[in-house]
Design a protein around this motif. Structure first.
Motif, PDB file in Angstrom:
ATOM      1  N   ARG A   1       0.844  -1.207   0.000  1.00 18.37           N
ATOM      2  CA  ARG A   1       0.000   0.000   0.000  1.00 18.37           C
ATOM      3  C   ARG A   1       0.880   1.257   0.000  1.00 18.37           C
ATOM      4  N   LYS A   2       1.956   1.255   0.782  1.00 15.57           N
ATOM      5  CA  LYS A   2       2.878   2.397   0.803  1.00 15.57           C
ATOM      6  C   LYS A   2       3.544   2.578  -0.552  1.00 15.57           C
ATOM      7  N   LEU A   3       3.902   1.481  -1.193  1.00 17.41           N
ATOM      8  CA  LEU A   3       4.517   1.542  -2.513  1.00 17.41           C
ATOM      9  C   LEU A   3       3.575   2.188  -3.529  1.00 17.41           C
ATOM     10  N   VAL A   4       2.301   1.808  -3.507  1.00 13.12           N
ATOM     11  CA  VAL A   4       1.311   2.404  -4.416  1.00 13.12           C
ATOM     12  C   VAL A   4       1.165   3.890  -4.131  1.00 13.12           C
ATOM     13  N   SER A   5       1.065   4.243  -2.865  1.00 12.85           N
ATOM     14  CA  SER A   5       0.917   5.656  -2.494  1.00 12.85           C
ATOM     15  C   SER A   5       2.117   6.478  -2.961  1.00 12.85           C
ATOM     16  N   LYS A   6       3.324   5.952  -2.765  1.00 13.47           N
ATOM     17  CA  LYS A   6       4.530   6.665  -3.207  1.00 13.47           C
ATOM     18  C   LYS A   6       4.574   6.811  -4.719  1.00 13.47           C
ATOM     19  N   LYS A   7       4.176   5.776  -5.438  1.00 15.08           N
ATOM     20  CA  LYS A   7       4.187   5.832  -6.906  1.00 15.08           C
ATOM     21  C   LYS A   7       3.223   6.910  -7.401  1.00 15.08           C
ATOM     22  N   ILE A   8       2.069   6.990  -6.791  1.00 13.01           N
ATOM     23  CA  ILE A   8       1.100   8.029  -7.172  1.00 13.01           C
ATOM     24  C   ILE A   8       1.684   9.418  -6.925  1.00 13.01           C
ATOM     25  N   ALA A   9       2.335   9.595  -5.783  1.00 15.49           N
ATOM     26  CA  ALA A   9       2.938  10.894  -5.451  1.00 15.49           C
ATOM     27  C   ALA A   9       4.071  11.241  -6.396  1.00 15.49           C
ATOM     28  N   SER A  10       4.787  10.241  -6.882  1.00 16.82           N
ATOM     29  CA  SER A  10       5.958  10.499  -7.721  1.00 16.82           C
ATOM     30  C   SER A  10       5.627  10.821  -9.168  1.00 16.82           C
ATOM     31  N   ASP A  11       4.393  10.579  -9.595  1.00 19.84           N
ATOM     32  CA  ASP A  11       4.038  10.791 -11.001  1.00 19.84           C
ATOM     33  C   ASP A  11       2.644  11.402 -11.124  1.00 19.84           C
ATOM     34  N   PRO A  12       2.505  12.687 -10.778  1.00 18.55           N
ATOM     35  CA  PRO A  12       1.188  13.320 -10.811  1.00 18.55           C
ATOM     36  C   PRO A  12       0.609  13.486 -12.212  1.00 18.55           C
ATOM     37  N   ILE A  13       1.449  13.407 -13.234  1.00 18.79           N
ATOM     38  CA  ILE A  13       0.930  13.505 -14.605  1.00 18.79           C
ATOM     39  C   ILE A  13       0.151  12.233 -14.951  1.00 18.79           C
ATOM     40  N   THR A  14       0.744  11.089 -14.690  1.00 15.01           N
ATOM     41  CA  THR A  14       0.081   9.817 -14.990  1.00 15.01           C
ATOM     42  C   THR A  14      -1.069   9.563 -14.030  1.00 15.01           C
ATOM     43  N   TYR A  15      -0.843   9.760 -12.746  1.00 17.10           N
ATOM     44  CA  TYR A  15      -1.840   9.448 -11.717  1.00 17.10           C
ATOM     45  C   TYR A  15      -2.564  10.715 -11.310  1.00 17.10           C
ATOM     46  N   ASN A  16      -3.369  11.208 -12.230  1.00 14.77           N
ATOM     47  CA  ASN A  16      -4.118  12.441 -11.989  1.00 14.77           C
ATOM     48  C   ASN A  16      -5.539  12.099 -11.548  1.00 14.77           C
ATOM     49  N   GLU A  17      -6.320  13.113 -11.277  1.00 10.81           N
ATOM     50  CA  GLU A  17      -7.686  12.918 -10.785  1.00 10.81           C
ATOM     51  C   GLU A  17      -8.556  12.155 -11.777  1.00 10.81           C
ATOM     52  N   ALA A  18      -8.349  12.382 -13.063  1.00 13.92           N
ATOM     53  CA  ALA A  18      -9.147  11.673 -14.070  1.00 13.92           C
ATOM     54  C   ALA A  18      -8.862  10.165 -14.045  1.00 13.92           C
ATOM     55  N   ILE A  19      -7.633   9.790 -13.837  1.00 15.64           N
ATOM     56  CA  ILE A  19      -7.251   8.372 -13.795  1.00 15.64           C
ATOM     57  C   ILE A  19      -7.684   7.729 -12.482  1.00 15.64           C
ATOM     58  N   LEU A  20      -7.455   8.413 -11.365  1.00 16.02           N
ATOM     59  CA  LEU A  20      -7.729   7.848 -10.045  1.00 16.02           C
ATOM     60  C   LEU A  20      -9.187   7.951  -9.623  1.00 16.02           C
ATOM     61  N   GLY A  21      -9.918   8.860 -10.223  1.00 20.20           N
ATOM     62  CA  GLY A  21     -11.320   9.042  -9.844  1.00 20.20           C
ATOM     63  C   GLY A  21     -11.492   9.884  -8.598  1.00 20.20           C
ATOM     64  N   SER A  22     -10.403  10.425  -8.096  1.00 23.50           N
ATOM     65  CA  SER A  22     -10.462  11.335  -6.955  1.00 23.50           C
ATOM     66  C   SER A  22      -9.159  12.120  -6.908  1.00 23.50           C
TER      67      SER A  22
END
Length: 112
Positions: free
Chosen positions: A77-98
């Motif tokens: 879970r920490k790994l997923v959270s860090k990955k999201i924080a490290s790449d805000p272009i890929t993991y944006n609100e449209a992709i994550l749904g929040s």
């Protein structure tokens, strides 16, 4: 008086449904065995493992596949959270749904 017209012939029975296509890939042909094992035609084997139904089943399964341990939930879970924080272009609100920050906090919770 003319003879009555013959009764119409009954409608033909509907054609049976086509048989399902048989797998052609050797890895698709399996033979069930006991205890959750499935033999694959090419000599491989698939083993069914039951993971806890605790909203972390995906993390249990990934931990089990990677390290033969299903107790890696917090770390994954920490790994997923860090990955999201490290790449805000890929993991944006449209992709994550929040909102990404909210998603990062949510994914860290054991009940998410």
């Amino acid at each position: 008086a003319p003879a009555p017209a013959p009764a119409p012939a009954p409608a033909p029975a509907p054609a049976p449904a086509p048989a399902p296509a048989q797998p052609t890939d050797s890895t698709s042909t399996t033979t069930p065995t006991t205890a959750g094992f499935v033999n694959i035609k090419d000599g491989g084997m698939v083993i069914k493992r039951t993971m806890p139904d605790d909203n972390s089943c995906l993390f249990h399964a990934i931990g089990y596949v990677l390290e033969n341990k299903s107790n890696k939930i917090t770390e994954l879970r920490k790994l997923v959270s860090k990955k999201i924080a490290s790449d805000p272009i890929t993991y944006n609100e449209a992709i994550l749904g929040s909102n990404p920050k909210e998603y990062q906090n949510w994914i860290l919770q054991n009940n998410s």
